[in-house]
Write an enzyme that holds these catalytic residues in place. Structure first.
Site, PDB file in Angstrom:
ATOM      1  N   ASP A   1       0.872  -1.162   0.000  1.00 18.34           N
ATOM      2  CA  ASP A   1       0.000   0.000   0.000  1.00 18.34           C
ATOM      3  C   ASP A   1       0.922   1.228   0.000  1.00 18.34           C
ATOM      4  O   ASP A   1       2.096   1.124   0.380  1.00 18.34           O
ATOM      5  CB  ASP A   1      -0.882  -0.031   1.247  1.00 18.34           C
ATOM      6  CG  ASP A   1      -1.697   1.232   1.404  1.00 18.34           C
ATOM      7  OD1 ASP A   1      -2.316   1.655   0.417  1.00 18.34           O
ATOM      8  OD2 ASP A   1      -1.700   1.798   2.518  1.00 18.34           O
TER       9      ASP A   1
ATOM     10  N   ASP B   1      -0.180   5.043   0.818  1.00 16.40           N
ATOM     11  CA  ASP B   1      -0.481   6.046   1.836  1.00 16.40           C
ATOM     12  C   ASP B   1      -0.489   5.430   3.234  1.00 16.40           C
ATOM     13  O   ASP B   1      -1.132   4.399   3.472  1.00 16.40           O
ATOM     14  CB  ASP B   1      -1.833   6.691   1.557  1.00 16.40           C
ATOM     15  CG  ASP B   1      -1.840   7.432   0.229  1.00 16.40           C
ATOM     16  OD1 ASP B   1      -2.446   8.504   0.166  1.00 16.40           O
ATOM     17  OD2 ASP B   1      -1.227   6.932  -0.738  1.00 16.40           O
TER      18      ASP B   1
END
Length: 420
Positions: free
Chosen positions: A207, A209
């Site tokens: 991922d 963020d």
């Protein structure tokens, strides 16, 4: 097995003897001991060695003829005196040996424990849990480098790895206890089956963020657009899994309408990267891992990080930009949500001809749970409570380079050019 100076006879022709040697380590010690054994045509059935602060613990399980056993022990006693080490001889019966061989077929697991530092309290809790689950510790290995007492800031992480054997009484119970210890004792634990897939991970998906970077870029955009509080509130609800990601994403994009695209470049050039990212990426690239970013954020920022670290794949969301160079409040193409992340992980694994058990996924939010579950090793990183509770592995105490310990890397494997 009780220590004694006499040796029991396994058969009329041979004996089994466990030899234990302890003392100050030095070059050539093992060669000297095995040199004696070689002269008497001894079979070595098992061997193990550990070195703690230059103190050696060396063991051999040998099969030797009854005719030679006395001479072997006599010579080894003399050599031990010359080398200034302690030596013990322990007889092993045929039944004890066969029982030991039978136990080797049991399940093997790796339990990795890491934190900023590890104390006796933390290690006692972990080792007691192992015992309570009916597992036996075969070996303990330090993965982190030696810490300086005078300059603790130079290596502010600690990791040890337990090799354990057996079948847990309750996998779910073990998982619950590891979560409890992680919360109460400020340690992170990874419990993995010790098989070839664990040793041959090839693809890692991140991922972006709040994982690779310490912010949510949509929140940064919203602040510049003057709607920071509104967007941040929606983001937090989505990451906690309280509202559907697609719904929240669409709602947040609309609030960005009218923002000049030049703001994106300014944000990208000042992204706050997570602790340990430089070190992690250096090692992953050096050892040939394929790396992907699977993000519910935006491609503009994913591609910026891709160029910085030579990342192989980036899949994220595309913001629509109008002819006036401003965001329209819409997006282009399919939204990368939790379901799509899991699909992309499977797709990239297929393209790279990698078994799913050889894949790793790392994320922090609810929309990362599908890919964390899909991957052979799913790691929740400084995750939201729901994600932390549902992921099989988690890291909360140190930086993102803690992933390397879950992959079995030792600090000593890394060359002098590896970032700190």
């Amino acid at each position: 097995m009780q220590e004694t100076n006499t040796v029991s006879v396994v058969s009329s022709a041979e004996e089994l003897i466990l030899i234990r040697i302890t003392g100050v380590d030095r070059p050539g010690l093992t060669a000297t001991i095995t040199g004696v054994l070689a002269r008497y045509d001894v079979d070595i059935l098992d061997i193990g060695q550990a070195d703690i602060h230059s103190t050696l613990s060396l063991g051999f399980l040998i099969r030797v003829s009854e005719e030679n056993s006395g001479c072997v022990m006599k010579e080894l006693l003399f050599k031990a005196s010359e080398l200034n080490v302690n030596i013990r001889f322990i007889p092993v019966t045929h039944a004890e040996y066969e029982d030991w061989v039978a136990r080797q077929g049991k399940n093997r697991y790796i339990l990795t424990v890491l934190g900023r530092k590890l104390s006796a309290l933390q290690i006692e809790a972990v080792s007691q849990l192992i015992a309570d689950q009916g597992l036996n510790i075969d070996g303990i290995k330090r993965l982190s480098g030696r810490a300086s007492i005078e300059h603790p800031e130079k290596n502010n992480r600690a990791c040890i790895q337990f090799s354990v054997r057996g079948t847990p009484k309750s996998h779910e119970g073990l998982h619950r206890e590891l979560l409890r210890m992680s919360s109460e004792l400020e340690v992170d634990c990874s419990f993995q089956i010790d098989n070839m897939y664990r040793r041959m991970r090839r693809l890692i998906c991140f991922d972006m963020d709040s994982t690779l970077i310490q912010t949510e870029v949509i929140d940064e955009l919203a602040i510049r657009a003057g709607v920071g509080d509104k967007v941040k509130a929606i983001t937090e609800r989505a990451m906690r899994g309280e509202i559907d990601f697609k719904e929240s994403f669409t709602e947040r994009c609309k609030l960005l309408k009218g923002l000049d695209v030049s703001v994106m470049k300014e944000i990208a050039e000042n992204l706050p990267f997570t602790e340990g990212v430089d070190r992690l990426m250096y090692v992953l690239k050096k050892y040939g891992y394929k790396i992907a970013i699977l993000s519910g954020g935006f491609t503009f920022f994913g591609e910026y990080i891709q160029k910085k670290y030579d990342i192989d794949y980036v899949y994220a969301n595309e913001l629509e930009i109008g002819e006036d160079g401003k965001l329209t409040g819409n997006y282009i193409g399919e939204i990368v949500d939790g379901k799509r992340k899991a699909e992309l992980l499977r797709l990239i694994a297929q393209v790279e001809k990698v078994n799913l058990q050889q894949t790793i996924a790392v994320g922090d939010g609810a929309n990362d749970l599908p890919m964390l579950s899909e991957a052979g090793l799913g790691i929740a990183f400084h995750a939201k409570p729901r994600v932390w509770a549902n992921a099989r592995q988690s890291i909360n105490t140190i930086g993102l380079d803690g992933v390397l310990y879950f992959l079995g890397f030792k600090d000593s494997y890394l060359d002098e050019n590896a970032p700190e």
